[in-house]
Design an enzyme around this catalytic site. Structure first.
Site, PDB file in Angstrom:
ATOM      1  N   TRP A   1       0.832  -1.200   0.000  1.00  0.00           N
ATOM      2  CA  TRP A   1       0.000   0.000   0.000  1.00  0.00           C
ATOM      3  C   TRP A   1       0.872   1.258   0.000  1.00  0.00           C
ATOM      4  O   TRP A   1       0.642   2.190  -0.777  1.00  0.00           O
ATOM      5  CB  TRP A   1      -0.932   0.033   1.214  1.00  0.00           C
TER       6      TRP A   1
ATOM      7  N   TYR B   1       1.006   3.965  -2.968  1.00  0.00           N
ATOM      8  CA  TYR B   1       0.551   5.330  -2.687  1.00  0.00           C
ATOM      9  C   TYR B   1       1.628   6.343  -3.100  1.00  0.00           C
ATOM     10  O   TYR B   1       1.318   7.390  -3.686  1.00  0.00           O
ATOM     11  CB  TYR B   1       0.236   5.472  -1.200  1.00  0.00           C
TER      12      TYR B   1
ATOM     13  N   ASP C   1      -6.561  -0.633   0.088  1.00  0.00           N
ATOM     14  CA  ASP C   1      -6.916   0.515   0.929  1.00  0.00           C
ATOM     15  C   ASP C   1      -8.272   0.280   1.590  1.00  0.00           C
ATOM     16  O   ASP C   1      -9.230  -0.182   0.950  1.00  0.00           O
ATOM     17  CB  ASP C   1      -6.964   1.779   0.065  1.00  0.00           C
TER      18      ASP C   1
END
Length: 467
Positions: free
Chosen positions: A416, A420, A436
């Site tokens: 993640w 990101y 997410d």
């Protein structure tokens, strides 16, 4: 698109294609944006160029009516991960002006000869010509929006001499710099450069500014009354920017310690608000999807905001692991207060007081002394050590796949966090944050996100917006 399709776009004055290609008219020696309001020339009299630099290299001058140099940039350079795409992002960021073609080639990992051949073969212009176009655009902005002496403008824009500055401006715009100053478009107070940033319709600029405002860190960011402010770390010194929505454009007010950073600052602001996006292309991909089609219609012009400092974004991504946005803001604010660089009084505006701590500063900290769990503190210090040493490249010309891979090799960096950083820090439009929590909450099943490519970052933001 082939040339017949391009000509139909020109005949229809389709502004969606402004900045994606340029039309040059042999009989007049002028090049224009596709939406130029002038009478459409005959098909046999026109030739198309992928960049303004290519049109200039072919001997054409910019149209005084449609001003093609003010168009949004092509979204192609955000999508492409090949050598040409990486080189264009670096050139737009001012890499040639700062270090020359040799530094640009080294950053890409090619020889100068190879890079020049690739760019010329595909774009019709080499790195020097492409950089010259960016210089001319910057120079015209300074001429029209500031009271700086012409000599200062010439060197601030990256020209090596006043003579080169004057010759280039006449060749590109068919007008002397002094004549441009008479048609000034915007004025700011002392020390402020006020610009209008173009974009493609539709756009939900207020939502993008609110997205940034919700995550604003005290000391380096502020959001108040529809205006977003933040500090900017730039190659030649710090700066600050105020961004807001204007009629048909984004309003950008810059204060710079060194005006040579104008090109880089504008590029960072455009990336921050995703102003070079093609919203209609995104909507067309999502239109037939049962989940995203209604959301795209509900939130027309939704952008995928980037960031002005990928290293800062990476740190904040680590701080935000498994905690709320508000808690992450608080932690980041403590880092700014304790280790950030204070701004000079002349640059301060609103609540902006510091630059975010640099990677080489955070890399020397003792994890035991940071106000967060020990493992996360160790991850933060290790991440900044990798960035400061160059083991992780977060620059505009980086290989995104390689950068994500190196981030995942660092202890405490998971899928993640790496994704990101790739989506917002590196401006990749094709990242889906399927793990997410907010995305999972918005999903009604297990979608085939590959059908949303190359716009999966927008799918992520649409799902967040739906909550």
């Amino acid at each position: 698109m082939d040339d017949d399709q391009r000509y139909r776009a020109v005949h229809g004055r389709d502004s969606r294609f402004d900045g994606m290609f340029y039309i040059a008219v042999r009989t007049t020696g002028i090049y224009c944006r596709p939406s130029c309001p002038a009478r459409t020339p005959k098909r046999e009299n026109v030739v198309f160029h992928p960049t303004a630099a290519a049109a200039q290299e072919a001997g054409f001058r910019a149209c005084k009516r449609c001003r093609p140099e003010t168009t949004p940039g092509s979204p192609e350079w955000n999508i492409r991960a090949d050598v040409v795409g990486r080189a264009m992002r670096l050139i737009q960021d001012g890499a040639v002006d700062r270090g020359g073609v040799g530094a640009l080639a080294d950053a890409i990992g090619y020889s100068e000869r190879q890079l020049n051949r690739l760019l010329t073969g595909e774009l019709g212009a080499g790195p020097l010509a492409l950089a010259r176009t960016e210089r001319a655009r910057t120079a015209r902005t300074l001429v029209e929006t500031t009271d700086m002496p012409m000599t200062d403008i010439a060197f601030a824009s990256g020209f090596s001499s006043v003579r080169q500055f004057n010759e280039t401006m006449r060749a590109v715009f068919d007008r002397a710099p002094g004549e441009m100053r008479g048609c000034r478009t915007a004025r700011g107070d002392s020390g402020t450069i006020t610009l209008r940033l173009a974009y493609r319709e539709p756009i939900d600029l207020e939502r993008a500014l609110r997205f940034l405002g919700t995550r604003a860190v005290p000391g380096i960011e502020e959001y108040r009354d529809g205006v977003y402010r933040r500090t900017l770390p730039l190659p030649h010194g710090p700066g600050t920017v105020e961004l807001s929505a204007g009629p048909g454009h984004a309003v950008c007010r810059l204060r710079l310690a060194d005006t040579r950073d104008l090109t880089g600052a504008v590029r960072r602001c455009r990336r921050l608000l995703d102003l070079d996006a093609d919203p209609q292309a995104v909507a067309e991909v999502f239109a037939a999807d049962a989940l995203l089609g209604p959301l795209a219609a509900r939130f027309p012009g939704l952008r995928s905001p980037g960031h002005t400092d990928p290293a800062e974004l990476a740190v904040r991504a680590v701080l935000g692991q498994q905690i709320s946005v508000a808690a992450a803001r608080t932690l980041a604010g403590r880092l700014v207060e304790g280790y950030g660089t204070p701004l000079a009084p002349a640059l301060r505006t609103g609540g902006l007081t510091h630059l975010f701590p640099a990677p080489d500063v955070l890399a020397t900290l003792d994890p035991e002394g940071l106000p967060m769990p020990r493992r996360r503190a160790a991850t933060l210090v290790g991440l900044n050590d990798a960035i400061a040493s160059g083991r992780v490249d977060l620059g505009p010309g980086c290989d995104r796949d390689a950068t994500e891979h190196r981030l995942l090799e660092l202890p405490g960096i998971g899928p993640w966090t790496a994704a990101y950083v790739r989506m917002r820090g590196l401006g990749d439009p094709d990242v889906f944050l399927g793990t997410d929590l907010g995305v999972k909450k918005a999903l009604t099943g297990t979608p085939d996100d590959k059908t949303w490519s190359p716009w999966r970052s927008y799918a992520t933001h649409l799902l967040w917006a739906s909550l």
